[in-house]
Design a protein around this motif. Structure first.
Motif, PDB file in Angstrom:
ATOM      1  N   TRP A   1      36.526  54.646  39.307  1.00 32.45           N
ATOM      2  CA  TRP A   1      35.324  53.992  39.837  1.00 32.45           C
ATOM      3  C   TRP A   1      34.333  53.719  38.705  1.00 32.45           C
ATOM      4  CZ3 TRP A   1      35.490  51.481  44.029  1.00 32.45           C
ATOM      5  CH2 TRP A   1      36.130  51.949  45.176  1.00 32.45           C
TER       6      TRP A   1
ATOM      7  N   ARG B   1      40.163  46.901  44.108  1.00 33.71           N
ATOM      8  CA  ARG B   1      39.622  45.979  45.116  1.00 33.71           C
ATOM      9  C   ARG B   1      40.562  45.885  46.324  1.00 33.71           C
ATOM     10  NH1 ARG B   1      39.456  40.608  42.368  1.00 33.71           N
ATOM     11  NH2 ARG B   1      41.498  40.377  43.312  1.00 33.71           N
TER      12      ARG B   1
ATOM     13  N   TYR C   1      32.834  51.620  47.353  1.00 35.17           N
ATOM     14  CA  TYR C   1      32.666  50.412  46.535  1.00 35.17           C
ATOM     15  C   TYR C   1      31.305  49.765  46.827  1.00 35.17           C
ATOM     16  CZ  TYR C   1      34.825  46.682  43.692  1.00 35.17           C
ATOM     17  OH  TYR C   1      35.159  45.801  42.696  1.00 35.17           O
TER      18      TYR C   1
END
Lengths: 182, 281
Positions: free
Chosen positions: B30, B47, B60
């Motif tokens: 991350w 993603r 996210y």
């Protein structure tokens, strides 16, 4: 505020860093509350102070701070993930937990079958979309807003808006063809 | 977009009811993605995972939000690679068509302007030529918080937090692209706090995106009087657009000259818009 860092008295640099940590804590709490949905209620007002302490702990793990600003940002990323994990374990999650919903359906075979069919139809309908539209729609349905989708896929604004709008129209059409009117 | 809420809920439920997600990105991954240090493959992997894992989608979103807001208070935050003003072939053709149209139409506009009453004819004739031109397309401004707001002295911390909570409520529909509701909430907040730039700026942009240009001018002018350096380019650009859409080409030109001569993110669009404006006047 006692942070554990200002042992010999705060000089100007420490004060700046302290102010930055305080500001970051606010940013982290707002970011987590925004995505927390029903869990947000479980994030108490005193969490700000806990995040400040957590951030200082993250910062103190570093041996050297060559680029303090970006180092704080990295610490903030770790603290945000930690806060999200701790908030997802709160009791407020139970009511909206899909497992709980499934458990509720367990006593009603008709509802369970209907739910399974609906879930399968959504996945099937998504799979019929053109790849970029499918990505845009999945992101939109996952809660990302247009600006976030632009960032994730490196699309210009108009492209992102267009793909979401067309993709959602395609999805609704595909769902209607499967007997679901959303 | 509120009508999509049932589908959003159904989608998350569908994902949660499916096979449990595995291979969640770890903290270091991350960090690389949000700090723009991940490879293209790694970014894509994260993603795609996030689009099928509600828990990671939340992570996210929170981290993107963190980066956006942190950029306003911390110069060390990495810049995003969002191509806000990327030039595409379609854009080039549209701009060229706009310039050509303006060049062809200018003599006729000038005749019409001379023939009729100056004020009314300017409004009726120049509007379709200028505000409809892609050079003056209105786009949503990114949400930033000024450093002065985020770093208010300790004694004012409670007031700051209260204001930030109110601002969070008012800006929520803006983030969700519900500009009519955003305009309603943000104008109220700006009227209550006329000295703070953020409500005025985003009220102005929301009004502009709701085709309420004259009202947008009022709030963006308020924002300009309070603008700190990090906001100045955005405010000048949005105010210039508002003047164009409100048929005040002279004021727009003065602001576009400032944007074009500066070094802010809207410089290229400002110069292109200035050129179109000059051709169209």
């Amino acid at each position: 505020m006692k942070t554990g860092r200002n042992v010999t008295g705060p000089d100007e640099k420490d004060r700046d860093l302290d102010a930055m940590v305080q500001a970051y804590a606010g940013v982290i709490v707002r970011a987590v509350r925004r995505v927390a949905g029903p869990r947000a209620a479980a994030i108490q007002d005193d969490v700000h102070q806990a995040v400040v302490v957590g951030l200082w702990r993250q910062l103190e793990r570093g041996q050297t701070i060559e680029r303090p600003a970006s180092y704080i940002f990295r610490a903030a990323i770790r603290e945000t993930i930690r806060l999200l994990k701790s908030s997802s374990g709160s009791p407020a999650v139970v009511e909206t937990d899909p497992d709980a919903i499934s458990a509720g359906r367990a006593g009603n075979p008709h509802a369970r079958l209907e739910g399974k069919e609906r879930e399968a139809a959504i996945l099937e309908a998504l799979a019929t979309l053109e790849p970029k539209r499918q990505q845009a729609v999945r992101a939109h349905l996952s809660g990302f807003d247009v600006r976030e989708i632009m960032t994730m896929f490196e699309w210009p604004y108009q492209t992102a808006r267009h793909l979401i709008a067309r993709g959602m129209a395609d999805l609704r059409q595909a769902l209607r063809e499967r007997g679901i009117d959303e | 977009m509120n009508s999509d809420e049932p589908l959003k809920a159904a989608y998350r439920q569908t994902l949660a009811a499916g096979k449990p997600s595995v291979d969640h990105p770890d903290g270091a991954t991350w960090e690389r993605v949000i700090c723009e240090e991940a490879s293209a493959e790694e970014r894509e992997r994260v993603r795609e995972h996030a689009l099928r894992c509600p828990e990671c989608a939340d992570t996210y979103r929170a981290l993107l939000e963190l980066r956006t807001e942190a950029a306003a208070i911390d110069p060390g935050v990495p810049a995003t690679s969002t191509p806000v003003a990327r030039t595409s072939p379609r854009w080039v053709y549209a701009l060229a068509a706009g310039i050509l149209l303006a060049a062809v139409a200018t003599p006729f506009v000038w005749e019409a302007w001379q023939r009729d009453n100056a004020e009314s004819s300017t409004a009726s004739v120049t509007r379709p030529l200028l505000s409809a031109n892609p050079a003056f397309r209105v786009e949503k401004a990114p949400v930033l918080l000024s450093a002065s707001l985020a770093l208010t002295p300790r004694g004012a911390a409670d007031d700051r937090q209260r204001f930030l909570d109110e601002f969070g409520h008012a800006i929520a529909p803006y983030r969700a692209d519900d500009f009519a509701e955003a305009a309603s909430r943000l104008t109220r907040l700006s009227d209550a706090h006329p000295d703070v730039i953020e409500p005025a700026l985003y009220a102005g942009v929301s009004l502009l995106l709701s085709q309420r240009s004259a009202e947008a001018v009022r709030y963006l002018e308020r924002a300009k009087t309070r603008a700190t350096p990090e906001f100045l380019n955005e405010v000048d650009w949005q105010l210039a657009l508002a003047h164009v859409h409100a048929n005040d080409a002279n004021r727009a030109a003065a602001l576009l000259r400032i944007v074009c001569d500066g070094s802010g993110p809207h410089r290229d669009r400002g110069c292109a818009a200035l050129k179109v404006l000059a051709e169209g006047r």
